[in-house]
Motif scaffolding. Structure first.
Motif, PDB file in Angstrom:
ATOM      1  N   GLU A   1      34.229 -39.050  41.830  1.00  0.00           N
ATOM      2  CA  GLU A   1      33.434 -37.927  41.046  1.00  0.00           C
ATOM      3  C   GLU A   1      32.070 -38.326  40.501  1.00  0.00           C
ATOM      4  O   GLU A   1      31.218 -37.638  39.959  1.00  0.00           O
ATOM      5  N   ASP A   2      31.721 -39.678  40.924  1.00  0.00           N
ATOM      6  CA  ASP A   2      30.421 -40.185  40.458  1.00  0.00           C
ATOM      7  C   ASP A   2      29.260 -39.413  40.799  1.00  0.00           C
ATOM      8  O   ASP A   2      28.843 -39.035  41.862  1.00  0.00           O
ATOM      9  N   LYS A   3      28.338 -39.004  39.772  1.00  0.00           N
ATOM     10  CA  LYS A   3      27.115 -38.060  40.437  1.00  0.00           C
ATOM     11  C   LYS A   3      25.794 -38.874  40.325  1.00  0.00           C
ATOM     12  O   LYS A   3      25.192 -38.245  40.693  1.00  0.00           O
ATOM     13  N   GLY A   4      26.144 -40.295  40.278  1.00  0.00           N
ATOM     14  CA  GLY A   4      24.881 -41.131  40.517  1.00  0.00           C
ATOM     15  C   GLY A   4      23.921 -40.922  39.340  1.00  0.00           C
ATOM     16  O   GLY A   4      24.304 -40.552  38.399  1.00  0.00           O
ATOM     17  N   ALA A   5      22.858 -41.983  39.281  1.00  0.00           N
ATOM     18  CA  ALA A   5      22.059 -41.725  38.141  1.00  0.00           C
ATOM     19  C   ALA A   5      20.553 -42.251  38.658  1.00  0.00           C
ATOM     20  O   ALA A   5      20.298 -42.542  39.883  1.00  0.00           O
ATOM     21  N   THR A   6      19.845 -42.559  37.797  1.00  0.00           N
ATOM     22  CA  THR A   6      18.277 -42.794  38.405  1.00  0.00           C
ATOM     23  C   THR A   6      17.815 -43.944  37.322  1.00  0.00           C
ATOM     24  O   THR A   6      17.821 -43.911  36.282  1.00  0.00           O
ATOM     25  N   LYS A   7      17.478 -45.012  38.207  1.00  0.00           N
ATOM     26  CA  LYS A   7      16.914 -46.163  37.580  1.00  0.00           C
ATOM     27  C   LYS A   7      15.552 -45.947  36.888  1.00  0.00           C
ATOM     28  O   LYS A   7      14.732 -44.900  37.116  1.00  0.00           O
ATOM     29  N   SER A   8      15.249 -46.993  36.237  1.00  0.00           N
ATOM     30  CA  SER A   8      13.954 -46.915  35.377  1.00  0.00           C
ATOM     31  C   SER A   8      12.691 -46.885  36.313  1.00  0.00           C
ATOM     32  O   SER A   8      11.510 -46.225  36.086  1.00  0.00           O
TER      33      SER A   8
ATOM     34  N   GLY B   1      12.693 -45.149  38.891  1.00  0.00           N
ATOM     35  CA  GLY B   1      12.694 -43.840  39.549  1.00  0.00           C
ATOM     36  C   GLY B   1      13.491 -43.724  40.875  1.00  0.00           C
ATOM     37  O   GLY B   1      13.974 -42.763  41.437  1.00  0.00           O
ATOM     38  N   SER B   2      14.216 -44.796  41.031  1.00  0.00           N
ATOM     39  CA  SER B   2      14.998 -44.943  42.461  1.00  0.00           C
ATOM     40  C   SER B   2      16.520 -44.474  42.086  1.00  0.00           C
ATOM     41  O   SER B   2      16.963 -44.738  41.035  1.00  0.00           O
ATOM     42  N   ALA B   3      17.151 -43.896  43.179  1.00  0.00           N
ATOM     43  CA  ALA B   3      18.489 -43.488  43.067  1.00  0.00           C
ATOM     44  C   ALA B   3      19.517 -44.636  42.855  1.00  0.00           C
ATOM     45  O   ALA B   3      19.187 -45.257  43.517  1.00  0.00           O
ATOM     46  N   PHE B   4      20.440 -44.465  42.113  1.00  0.00           N
ATOM     47  CA  PHE B   4      21.617 -45.280  42.099  1.00  0.00           C
ATOM     48  C   PHE B   4      23.005 -44.666  42.025  1.00  0.00           C
ATOM     49  O   PHE B   4      23.252 -43.754  41.371  1.00  0.00           O
ATOM     50  N   ASP B   5      23.765 -45.214  43.122  1.00  0.00           N
ATOM     51  CA  ASP B   5      25.074 -44.493  43.351  1.00  0.00           C
ATOM     52  C   ASP B   5      26.219 -45.458  43.227  1.00  0.00           C
ATOM     53  O   ASP B   5      26.453 -45.859  44.389  1.00  0.00           O
ATOM     54  N   ALA B   6      26.553 -45.771  42.148  1.00  0.00           N
ATOM     55  CA  ALA B   6      27.389 -47.078  42.372  1.00  0.00           C
ATOM     56  C   ALA B   6      28.622 -46.819  42.893  1.00  0.00           C
ATOM     57  O   ALA B   6      29.511 -47.318  43.450  1.00  0.00           O
ATOM     58  N   GLY B   7      29.075 -45.441  42.394  1.00  0.00           N
ATOM     59  CA  GLY B   7      30.282 -44.821  42.969  1.00  0.00           C
ATOM     60  C   GLY B   7      30.372 -44.664  44.667  1.00  0.00           C
ATOM     61  O   GLY B   7      31.570 -45.285  45.339  1.00  0.00           O
TER      62      GLY B   7
END
Length: 631
Positions: A59-66, A68-74
């Motif tokens: 269900e992880d929606k991801g996040a944005t690093k400092s 500006g790159s995308a981060f999708d750990a899930g």
């Protein structure tokens, strides 16, 4: 009748006929069926975990690093799990996963929540929170499946922690590089500042040194101006008197000059008239009858007299001119004196003002001199502080790490995952089945010995009736079981090593130890049956159960409850399992000799007990003729 003869007769008895032979064959195969099939089924269950169904909910929606790159750990975790193929992962919705675990469709479910990536990055915003992985299990599906799932989740947690920790450490090390660069710039700036402070100190020193004579000169100037002020205090009055006197002189000179001018005019008029009177005298003298010669004589005499008059006139004119110059000069002096008298008060006030200013200047220069001295001291302290700042920054730059990219990445990986397990296996079972083999081989050997006495008679009645020696009867009753037990061991060992594929390190010694174990177990069960009859069979079953829980075949025996410790030390299967482990895995063989000696003591003790039973049973009793319980 010898013991071998008794054993031969017993073997001939149980093999007389097709069905008895099949029964003997079945007894020989019992350990094979128990040990080989179990070890075959459990040889390597971990290699088949890919067939175990497991639900994966992402269900992880991801996040944005400092940056500006995308981060999708899930997504990364899900991809690793699916590509790892340790389980048969199926990506499903949360409700389907929960329902599947409940009804057994899935052994367990792993859920990565919507804020999983944001949680992992939350420390960067100083709002730290842990990323939560939800493991849903149902022991009704399979207890060990849940246990393995916990291990998988622990590995996922370690992997994610290592990845996130490495990334954070990499950013930290990059920050160190930035700090080092900026600190180096600060150190350069501090060096320049120190140089500037040194120049400023030199300037302040020169200023302080220059202010000393300047202050002294200002003091002298102030003293002189004070004297000048005192000397010029009466100057306005005096100049006024001077102006008044000069005016009086000028007025007097003007009168004198005017009078002299008047006299000069009259003298000049007289001279002019005298010039005009020469012709009139000549005419009058002609009229009087003077001759020209006489007239010339008279005019000559008059001319001589005129010289005196002309000289006097010239002197009068010159004196009148001088008096006029004197009057004009006196008038200028008077005007100058008047102007001086008019401006002297301003001069006096200016001198007073200058005196006051010189005093203030002198005081200010003294204050400036003292301030310059203090400024010099402060500048020296500032220079010392700046020098220490420069030296400290330079030393700090040397201490701040600035690794290159490979070193930084390696360091970040080590920080994120600081502990690596270096397994040093002195011995190795090789597989899950290999790890259980010592226990199940020993257990199968006991069960094989147990079932033998469902068919064998522990003591020969004929030998008892013939009143043979008890020890001969005991050995004769034990030998058939020992021989069949050896056959069981050989068949079982061959199947385990050749078919199942579990290969002991010390093959021949392992077989010999199994033969000793079988002989010992046969002797124990033989003694129980000989001494207790049908009850002995039940006791043998009870001993089997007790040894199942105390031998330490699966978990270390130290994990059993302390009250069961005496069973581990007092029953033979624990020693059999310990010796088989060392022989099969290649461990230290010193303990094998001890285990073999203990089993041999059990063997001798059991035969002694069988001998005692044979001795007792030489006398027939009503209970023997009509036993209450027959199995």
């Amino acid at each position: 009748m010898t013991s071998l003869r008794m054993a031969f007769n017993e073997l001939r008895r149980i093999t007389s006929g097709k069905l008895p032979r099949l029964a003997v064959l079945a007894l020989v195969l019992v350990p094979l069926l128990y040990a080989s099939l179990y070890l075959y089924a459990n040889k390597d269950p971990y290699s088949h975990l890919g067939q175990v169904p497991a639900a994966l909910v992402v269900e992880d929606k991801g996040a944005t690093k400092s940056d500006g790159s995308a981060f999708d750990a899930g997504g990364q975790v899900a991809d690793e799990l699916v590509s790892g193929a340790k389980f048969r992962w199926e990506r499903v919705a949360a409700d389907a996963a929960e329902r599947g675990v409940r009804d057994g469709t899935y052994t367990f479910a792993l859920t990565l929540p919507a804020d999983f990536s944001k949680s992992l990055l939350s420390s960067a915003d100083f709002t730290p929170r842990q990323g939560v992985i939800t493991l849903t299990t149902n022991d009704a599906n399979n207890y060990l499946g849940s246990t393995i799932a916990n291990q998988v989740v622990a590995e996922v947690r370690r992997s994610v922690s290592a990845r996130v920790g490495s990334a954070a450490a990499d950013q930290l090390l990059l920050g160190f590089s930035t700090i080092r660069r900026e600190t180096a710039e600060a150190a350069d700036g501090a060096t320049k500042l120190a140089d500037g402070q040194r120049q400023a100190l030199d300037g302040v020193t020169a200023l302080a040194d220059g202010l000393v004579p300047l202050s002294d000169g200002a003091g002298r100037l102030s003293s002189g101006l004070t004297q000048l002020r005192s000397g010029t205090a009466e100057l306005p009055t005096q100049t006024r008197r001077l102006a008044d006197g000069a005016k009086q002189v000028a007025d007097g000179d003007e009168v004198v000059a005017a009078t002299a001018a008047d006299y000069a005019a009259k003298a000049q008029e007289l001279t002019t008239k005298l010039d005009q009177s020469d012709g009139a005298v000549a005419v009058r003298l002609r009229e009087l009858g003077f001759t020209d010669e006489q007239i010339q004589g008279v005019l000559g005499a008059l001319g001589q007299a005129r010289e005196t008059v002309d000289g006097a006139n010239a002197e009068v004119q010159r004196t009148s001119g001088q008096l006029r110059q004197l009057a004009d000069g006196a008038r200028q002096v008077s005007d100058g004196a008047a102007l001086l008298a008019a401006n002297t008060p301003a001069l006096s006030e200016a001198v007073a003002t200058l005196d006051d200013g010189a005093g203030s200047l002198s005081s200010g220069l003294v204050t400036a001199r003292d301030g310059a001295v203090r400024l010099k001291d402060g500048q020296q302290q500032l220079l010392d502080g700046t020098t220490r700042l420069r030296d400290g920054l330079a030393e700090g730059v040397a201490r701040i790490p600035s690794p290159d990219d490979p070193t930084r990445e390696s360091t970040a990986t080590t920080i994120g995952d600081p502990v690596a397990v270096h397994g040093v296996s002195q011995t190795a079972a090789g597989s899950y089945g290999g790890g259980l083999a010592p226990f199940f081989l020993g257990l199968a050997t006991w069960i094989g010995a147990f079932v033998l006495f469902l068919l064998l008679k522990p003591l020969s009645r004929r030998a008892l009736a013939a009143r043979q020696m008890p020890v001969r009867i005991a050995v004769g009753g034990w030998l058939p079981g020992a021989l069949l037990g050896m056959a069981q061991v050989v068949v079982m060992y061959s199947a385990v090593t050749l078919v199942v594929g579990i290969r002991p390190v010390h093959g021949v010694t392992t077989l010999a130890f199994l033969l000793l174990t079988s002989a010992t177990f046969v002797a124990i069960l033989h003694a129980l049956n000989a001494l207790l009859g049908a009850v002995g069979k039940f006791v043998g079953l009870v001993l089997l159960i007790l040894q199942l829980v105390s031998a330490g075949g699966t978990f270390p025996w130290q994990t059993i409850p302390v009250p069961l410790y005496p069973l581990h030390y007092g029953l033979p299967m624990g020693y059999a399992v310990d010796g088989l482990r060392h022989l099969m895995y290649g461990g230290d063989l010193d303990g094998v000799g001890r285990d073999a000696l203990i089993l041999l003591c059990y063997l001798v003790g059991a035969l002694a007990l069988s001998t005692f039973a044979a001795y007792k049973q030489r006398v027939w009793t009503p209970s023997r003729l009509a036993p209450e319980l027959v199995l």
